[in-house]
Design a protein around this motif. Structure first.
Motif, mmCIF file in Angstrom:
data_model
loop_
_atom_site.group_PDB
_atom_site.id
_atom_site.type_symbol
_atom_site.label_atom_id
_atom_site.label_comp_id
_atom_site.label_asym_id
_atom_site.label_seq_id
_atom_site.Cartn_x
_atom_site.Cartn_y
_atom_site.Cartn_z
ATOM 1 N N LEU A 1 -9.913 7.105 2.664
ATOM 2 C CA LEU A 1 -9.668 6.027 1.349
ATOM 3 C C LEU A 1 -8.335 6.102 0.615
ATOM 4 C CD1 LEU A 1 -13.071 6.186 -0.104
ATOM 5 C CD2 LEU A 1 -12.337 4.623 1.490
ATOM 6 N N LYS A 2 -7.705 7.310 0.689
ATOM 7 C CA LYS A 2 -6.441 7.734 0.035
ATOM 8 C C LYS A 2 -5.496 6.485 0.336
ATOM 9 C CE LYS A 2 -3.775 11.257 2.345
ATOM 10 N NZ LYS A 2 -3.206 10.218 3.686
ATOM 11 N N GLY A 3 -4.853 6.056 -0.797
ATOM 12 C CA GLY A 3 -3.764 4.940 -0.554
ATOM 13 C C GLY A 3 -4.563 3.843 -0.384
ATOM 14 N N TYR A 4 -4.026 2.673 0.145
ATOM 15 C CA TYR A 4 -4.407 1.486 0.112
ATOM 16 C C TYR A 4 -4.754 1.261 1.579
ATOM 17 C CZ TYR A 4 -5.863 -3.092 -1.391
ATOM 18 O OH TYR A 4 -6.461 -4.127 -1.619
ATOM 19 N N GLU A 5 -3.752 1.699 2.445
ATOM 20 C CA GLU A 5 -3.994 1.390 3.938
ATOM 21 C C GLU A 5 -5.063 1.825 4.398
ATOM 22 O OE1 GLU A 5 -0.609 3.414 5.981
ATOM 23 O OE2 GLU A 5 -0.717 2.180 7.812
ATOM 24 N N VAL B 1 -20.587 11.347 -5.581
ATOM 25 C CA VAL B 1 -21.817 10.709 -4.510
ATOM 26 C C VAL B 1 -22.162 11.801 -3.537
ATOM 27 C CG1 VAL B 1 -21.589 9.205 -2.496
ATOM 28 C CG2 VAL B 1 -20.321 8.405 -4.618
ATOM 29 N N SER B 2 -21.492 12.575 -3.016
ATOM 30 C CA SER B 2 -21.786 13.797 -2.133
ATOM 31 C C SER B 2 -22.848 14.686 -2.931
ATOM 32 C CB SER B 2 -20.542 14.422 -2.070
ATOM 33 O OG SER B 2 -20.778 15.749 -1.560
ATOM 34 N N LEU C 1 -15.640 0.180 2.482
ATOM 35 C CA LEU C 1 -15.831 1.170 1.308
ATOM 36 C C LEU C 1 -17.115 1.549 1.246
ATOM 37 C CD1 LEU C 1 -14.640 2.578 -1.345
ATOM 38 C CD2 LEU C 1 -14.698 0.242 -2.359
ATOM 39 N N LEU D 1 -16.046 10.423 -5.404
ATOM 40 C CA LEU D 1 -16.643 10.932 -3.941
ATOM 41 C C LEU D 1 -17.581 12.419 -4.053
ATOM 42 C CD1 LEU D 1 -13.477 10.263 -1.620
ATOM 43 C CD2 LEU D 1 -15.744 8.969 -1.691
ATOM 44 N N GLN D 2 -16.926 13.237 -4.796
ATOM 45 C CA GLN D 2 -17.869 14.241 -5.210
ATOM 46 C C GLN D 2 -19.147 14.394 -5.613
ATOM 47 O OE1 GLN D 2 -16.425 17.379 -4.060
ATOM 48 N NE2 GLN D 2 -18.596 18.379 -4.385
ATOM 49 N N LEU E 1 -18.835 4.967 1.459
ATOM 50 C CA LEU E 1 -19.835 5.890 0.460
ATOM 51 C C LEU E 1 -21.025 6.089 0.908
ATOM 52 C CD1 LEU E 1 -18.552 3.185 -2.385
ATOM 53 C CD2 LEU E 1 -18.075 5.743 -2.206
ATOM 54 N N PHE F 1 1.371 2.135 -3.375
ATOM 55 C CA PHE F 1 0.072 2.746 -4.199
ATOM 56 C C PHE F 1 -0.331 4.167 -3.871
ATOM 57 C CE2 PHE F 1 -0.837 -2.017 -4.498
ATOM 58 C CZ PHE F 1 -0.865 -1.908 -5.788
ATOM 59 N N ASP F 2 0.104 4.383 -2.564
ATOM 60 C CA ASP F 2 0.121 6.000 -2.120
ATOM 61 C C ASP F 2 0.682 6.977 -2.656
ATOM 62 O OD1 ASP F 2 -1.675 4.892 -0.028
ATOM 63 O OD2 ASP F 2 -0.131 5.464 1.681
ATOM 64 N N LEU G 1 -10.658 9.240 -7.951
ATOM 65 C CA LEU G 1 -11.383 9.028 -6.550
ATOM 66 C C LEU G 1 -12.178 10.069 -6.116
ATOM 67 C CD1 LEU G 1 -11.891 7.052 -3.924
ATOM 68 C CD2 LEU G 1 -9.577 7.573 -3.338
ATOM 69 N N HIS H 1 0.785 -1.112 0.052
ATOM 70 C CA HIS H 1 -0.014 -0.040 -0.025
ATOM 71 C C HIS H 1 1.017 1.309 -0.087
ATOM 72 C CE1 HIS H 1 0.878 -1.598 4.095
ATOM 73 N NE2 HIS H 1 0.917 0.039 4.377
ATOM 74 N N PRO I 1 -24.364 5.446 -3.671
ATOM 75 C CA PRO I 1 -23.334 4.694 -3.193
ATOM 76 C C PRO I 1 -23.032 3.498 -4.045
ATOM 77 C CG PRO I 1 -24.609 5.569 -1.573
ATOM 78 C CD PRO I 1 -25.367 5.757 -3.194
ATOM 79 N N ALA J 1 -13.739 11.551 3.534
ATOM 80 C CA ALA J 1 -13.765 10.438 2.737
ATOM 81 C C ALA J 1 -12.436 10.192 2.034
ATOM 82 C CB ALA J 1 -15.104 10.260 1.857
ATOM 83 N N TYR J 2 -12.043 11.297 1.285
ATOM 84 C CA TYR J 2 -10.766 10.962 0.589
ATOM 85 C C TYR J 2 -9.693 10.683 1.376
ATOM 86 C CZ TYR J 2 -6.772 11.799 -2.370
ATOM 87 O OH TYR J 2 -5.463 11.649 -2.945
ATOM 88 N N TYR K 1 -8.974 -1.946 5.402
ATOM 89 C CA TYR K 1 -8.098 -3.230 5.492
ATOM 90 C C TYR K 1 -7.154 -3.380 6.388
ATOM 91 C CZ TYR K 1 -4.283 -5.745 3.661
ATOM 92 O OH TYR K 1 -3.053 -6.419 3.434
ATOM 93 N N MET L 1 -4.681 8.180 -9.942
ATOM 94 C CA MET L 1 -5.582 7.511 -9.360
ATOM 95 C C MET L 1 -6.522 8.602 -8.131
ATOM 96 S SD MET L 1 -4.966 4.464 -6.643
ATOM 97 C CE MET L 1 -4.750 5.010 -5.162
ATOM 98 N N PRO M 1 -16.625 14.621 1.282
ATOM 99 C CA PRO M 1 -15.665 14.035 0.259
ATOM 100 C C PRO M 1 -14.302 14.209 0.404
ATOM 101 C CG PRO M 1 -17.476 15.647 -0.916
ATOM 102 C CD PRO M 1 -17.645 15.857 0.714
#
Lengths: 252, 252, 252, 252, 252, 252, 252, 252
Positions: free
Chosen positions: H26-30, C12-13, H5, C9-10, H9, B161-162, C5, B158, C19, H22-23, H34, C1, H19
């Motif tokens: 959610l950003k990155g994988y970590e 969805v908002s 996730l 999200l925007q 959402l 990916f970040d 994303l 991860h 969702p 949320a970003y 999970y 990416m 948003p």
């Protein structure tokens, strides 16, 4: 071992066994009771009799199979080429030959998996399929449910991520890769299951018939990865089955 | 080469050069005009003079540096241990020693990068740092901007990916890894830049002093990966600089 | 990416995406927008779809080709033996088989090279030709002009010098050699282009199927040389194309 | 051998030798006359007595030297570290220690070279100097004139061309290189002399302590190249001296 | 090289050559006069044109031979299998195919050896014969007399001693051995000629296709032994011929 | 050796032999009497003449056999494939071909073993049989009694224990194993006989054609184990026979 | 094993042993009588207790020695460096340290050799002495007479021939060589004794720490040669002693 | 992953999260939820934080430890030499250094093993102890009970049999061996537990720093054996712990 030895000695002491009868049952190691117990256990756990087919003739294969299916519910043979497989299948109706995995399998009755959680089998590319299927068929023959995650190599890593939750539902993972063999390291960084890594001889040049992925897997920076011999799908499935059984026994 | 040879011959033909003067300027290969042109180009492009420090004494290093900084704007030395580095730095004030990369660098004036896009340097673990920094310092000394992405090994994918968008903004990537060396394959599956992979001798046992990651990288299933020698951060940066210059020249 | 994303999200908002719709587009990695962008880019840049032919049957090859040429302008297959190549060519009229490079190529329309400067391909001897031509056909299929400099091995080094100016006009060089593999070192000492070196398995005895030239190239004393796997002409051309594109992008 | 055997038998037959005297002179192999002849020849040709210094103590070295210089005009010792060399030089005034080649040399009188043409010694880089000088000192001690062509590696090939005519004036060439070891191939493509190639352990990573240049040289595409062990400057000079003597004998 | 360059410049200066004519004759390396001189020398010395037959078709072989025998007195081809050899022999009457050495040889006129002393070829066992004969035919084609000492392996060392005087009459020795490759060491301990050692791939198991005798020969404790590639009889003979010519030139 | 030399000299001295007759009988090494004595000894001890069949034609085999059985009571040939073996057997009635061991054997009269104690031959699996039988037939042909203990591999170690007393009754053991080659270590820990270990090339992947069991056996932690080449059943039996003869001679 | 098992069962049957006493004497393997018998045999034959000294501290060595000499007549320790050896010798008066072989030896009483024929130990050069002496001391400690034939390497083969008769008087030969390791092949071609070959790590470059002579010896073309690990003088002597004992037992 | 996730959402859709918030999550994988889950799981299962000590300074070690013990109940560091270990122990009172395993361990509270069945650790010799103890301490730190079976190498196989019942009571076995590494094969033939085999670098000569036992173990003829890197006791214990947890989870 000790229990049956004690029982034999007690029986001799009580005259229930003559020294010579006792000797016959104790002579050598096998008859110290120990192997028989194992024999029973093997049966109960659904372990197949396994034949290594390399270098055996069609006639020998038919003979061995005929002999074994009289006594065993499950008989498996690996490393069988197409021609030989076809011949055995024709000679013994209930035996099924699988071309991809190059295995022959006889099962008296279709059995339900003994374990509540499946063994996951991942492979990097389609050329790893024969090894993956040898593992899959072996694992099923040993009483496990199997989930396949094929063609999830690191060159297109999103295919792996798509199936991550499903992968995590398995109890133990067999991860198979040729070329540079990076897949077990990547998977090992994402999950917490024990991983049996299998290098394959797929590749060319400095792959050196599987040496490159073998070294890669042995040096994996991810913890929880152990390795079996090149192309040894059977061995990986055997190890994975023993591991799955650890769960079974604990849960008993 | 041909141009200056023609010019020399013309000059001889016209009597502007005597045969003996022409001979002096043509004798050997170097003086066929070809190397001089190169010399100019090298200067203009900000290429440093580079000294391989292994096996040279402190006195030799000081002598060579003193000599080179008279004629060159940038002088770089690699593989210099701490004691020797300290001694050179004290003897020649404008030279800077960097302990991690084990390099000595002299720059007459701080220069702006010649290229609009940076070289990205990724490494798997902190133990790869010396190689990564040798690459970084070399790349900068050769006129490139450098972006560092350290400790992004596949065991914690991860982290990679970040930083993916940032990584993709580079023109060329140097990807460094020891242990099993899987990182270049994973990166190569995610980006479209040319990748110079550097195996390091970090690891133990079946790592065999970097042989394992070397084979891994040569067998990478991801396209666009080429490999340099074990621990050769300098070589990777040199290749990456030449690649970045391809862009520069195309853009001129 | 991150961009897509944020946009999802925007949306969805703002209620533009439910969702569940958002989930569908975000689940797994592929659909995070990232791969699609790449898809477009690949198309625009003239990158072919590439099939590794080893181990695929004629029927599979025909099936894959039929499928791919519906969606792609350029389709390339490598490591195809003569019989299979002939069969595919007969089944699909617009596909061309090349015996030397053992490749199959489909191009919807003949395309002009995307790059202003060619990729140079040098090889040491005539036995290196199959690898050289695999590189040449790949490089052309990826939108590059190609210049061939064949049979310029170090045993007759004047042949190399004769073509030096022409070689220097290329943006990047692929240098291929078997036997002892000395050519990349010699070329690297004469030019300033990035060099992708390819060892070939041509030779006998202590060549050890390409190990000798592989080690030679990894240890090259000339800077700017990086190495791909033994006989990997395709990989070298892929790397060289990415490098040539660095120029393209810089020049845009 | 046969001659002296016949003579001995004749002498026995004539009673000039008793059977027991004959037996003493024939028993074992050494006394069949053959070795003695060789002994004389060695002396006449200026061959030194050579001591392999590795693992011998300073005291042993002094003892052996003292013993040998009583009977021989030239005594050479190789692989002597600085401290030991200094000690021997102080103990025996006429012995000279050379730090670069790590040799000790005693010569009763300075001798004129026995051969009309020199042995050429080429090396690729300055780090190859110890091996080159071990070769040079050995060759001179064995009665040859030596011409040195140092630092003519393929990374700057014009340096080699500059000296080509001079190189061609030698009877036999010793070509020394570490790293990738390409120099003997390049030289072999340019000249017609027999070449003794010496790989050195100079390099790092995939050089594997000289294995890389060793394989390079064994696989040389240039004809007329034979190879000695890694770092074996002494062995190369010995072979080259025997070759030069072929000329001497032919010319006698 | 310098001489002809000076002459060309002088001619330009004097107007005898136009700059453009001079340019034509100087451009590239080949035309600097140097190669032509060599060409003449090669002819005079009886050096054959040599074709490496591996991978060439029968048609190509016939074409090349037809072409070469028009211009050269001696043409040699190595590594020709029986079928191909037969076909070439039938197509071109004066060419002789030798099954053991797998060579094709064309000689305009039978030539007397140029050298007064023969090259000795020793081999350990009968399985080494193909390599030994490749060496023998090459050596003869290059103008040397050849003496064969076959089947003198160390397992029956008296066979070697029987022929020692004859072996010592040669100027240079080619010593060929498979299995453990000990023969060159033993011969090297008995004679004073330069020895070219050839490991062969004869053997099994830990012979590793000639690696075992290769290492043996490189580590030979006897001085004066240098080594060529596994099974490289041609290369050994080429080196030996150059060495024999040292005598010739000295003697001129 | 010395005795007959003394006798010859005495005879010359006494005029019973002319110098020239003496020379004929002494020239070379073979005729120094030494080999003849050996010859006699060989016969008396029942040592066979042995032919290495690999690479010899059927005609050659028939010729050699016909020649040898005139002079020897026992003739053995190894490494003979089925077709060739069949042909020789048909051509020479008294020769027996054995398909498993791939040997041909001629015995004039069936001989009683010379030794009071047998050689034990153990092998791990049925795939090691060809090597085991080559050893068995060789050992018998050399005058030893043989006891076979087959399929006693460590995967089912009780099979070994069952026969331990019988194994201990042998004078020397040949222990044959492929795969990982652990059997000699286990046997060596249980018995006090000298063990000749034979690695076989049975296995796959990281077995590397017998390298794995070879290294295992060389590193055996059990004392008294020495090793012969991979698959070398003949060599093991030869060594074991010499060892058994030590007993014979001591007991004489 | 069976005998004592039968006896125990009989004793139980007769009530002479209770089942529980019988269980105690049968449980595990050691107490099945088998090891005890061995114990006695070991003592009677003069076999020493052997300690592998590598990695043990001085204190541990003294402790172990003190403990063992109470129960055993002969105690041997190998791989002991000088400092540790000196310390043990000072702490336990009757223990003798030998600097060359790096062994410590305790013998209660000086024993006469048990065997009528000596073990011969040959080594090629003086640098092989430590291995040769480790073998010699071990062989003597195990009750054998030892004959040393040192410095008889193939580079001066007459030294070997001089001592051939003496060598042939031994029952078994240990032949030690570094460099290229040719000595066992040469000796094996001259004698009829079983040979234990020991490669040593003496050499440099392509010797690869003893790999070269190891391969040489495994591939020996002379029959009757088996091999132990690199530098393993102890192991060779142990094997040779077991072989010598075969004679002893036969002769009893 | 999908659950959180979907929840994020939903929260965005409902305005519970902006948003941008949320970003961030959610950003990155970590932060896709999970890793956090994993974090909790790790804690609950008693998994330690592990530091690889090689190449870290004492100061760094103290800093890292101080930092980690604030947040974790168990902290483990491996490959710590004595001096560094002592220093850390003195600086942080609750940390315990173990000299044999070269580990540092901090445990907030002594914990009861999480599993009902122990991990068995077997090793062949006392020199394997450091690796065995690294495994033991790691396994205990990861919440397992450990049973040690040391010094049960195949050279004295009865020691293994004595403890067989006890060994069989373990859920999974770690089997460690240097030299030839035969122990896992022998154990694998006797038990039905999954085995993690660890080759150690103990040995000399052809052991090649652990390569010999590594190959032995990969080629094991016993099923159920998988292998980790040379000397990697930590990795073996980590794999074994994951396997033991399979039981735990199944049993929950």
């Amino acid at each position: 071992m000790d229990v049956s030895l004690k029982q034999v000695l007690q029986a001799v002491s009580e005259g229930a066994l003559s020294p010579s009868e006792a000797y016959d049952s104790l002579k050598g190691y096998e008859d110290l009771g120990y192997v028989k117990i194992d024999h029973h256990r093997t049966k109960r756990k659904g372990f197949p009799e396994v034949i290594y087919g390399e270098g055996k003739t069609t006639e020998q294969m038919i003979g061995i199979f005929t002999h074994l299916i009289e006594k065993h519910d499950t008989v498996l043979a690996t490393r069988i080429d197409g021609e030989k497989g076809q011949a055995v299948m024709e000679a013994i109706p209930d035996v099924r030959y699988d071309l991809v995995s190059r295995t022959l399998l006889y099962r008296k009755t279709e059995q339900k998996p003994l374990h509540s959680r499946p063994i996951g089998i991942l492979c990097a590319g389609t050329t790893d399929l024969p090894v993956a299927e040898e593992a899959a068929i072996t694992a099923r023959a040993m009483g496990n449910e199997v989930k396949r995650f094929y063609d999830v190599g690191v060159a297109g890593i999103h295919r792996l991520f798509d199936q991550l939750e499903d992968i995590k539902s398995c109890s133990v993972l067999i991860v198979i890769a040729g070329m540079e063999g990076a897949l077990p390291s990547v998977v090992g960084g994402l999950v917490n299951q024990p991983i049996i890594a299998v290098p394959t001889s797929v590749g060319y040049g400095a792959n050196f018939q599987g040496l490159a992925p073998l070294l890669t897997m042995l040096n994996s920076c991810a913890s929880g990865v152990s390795v079996v011999n090149i192309d040894n799908g059977f061995g990986a499935a055997y190890s994975a089955s023993l591991i799955n059984r650890v769960g079974l026994e604990e849960g008993e």
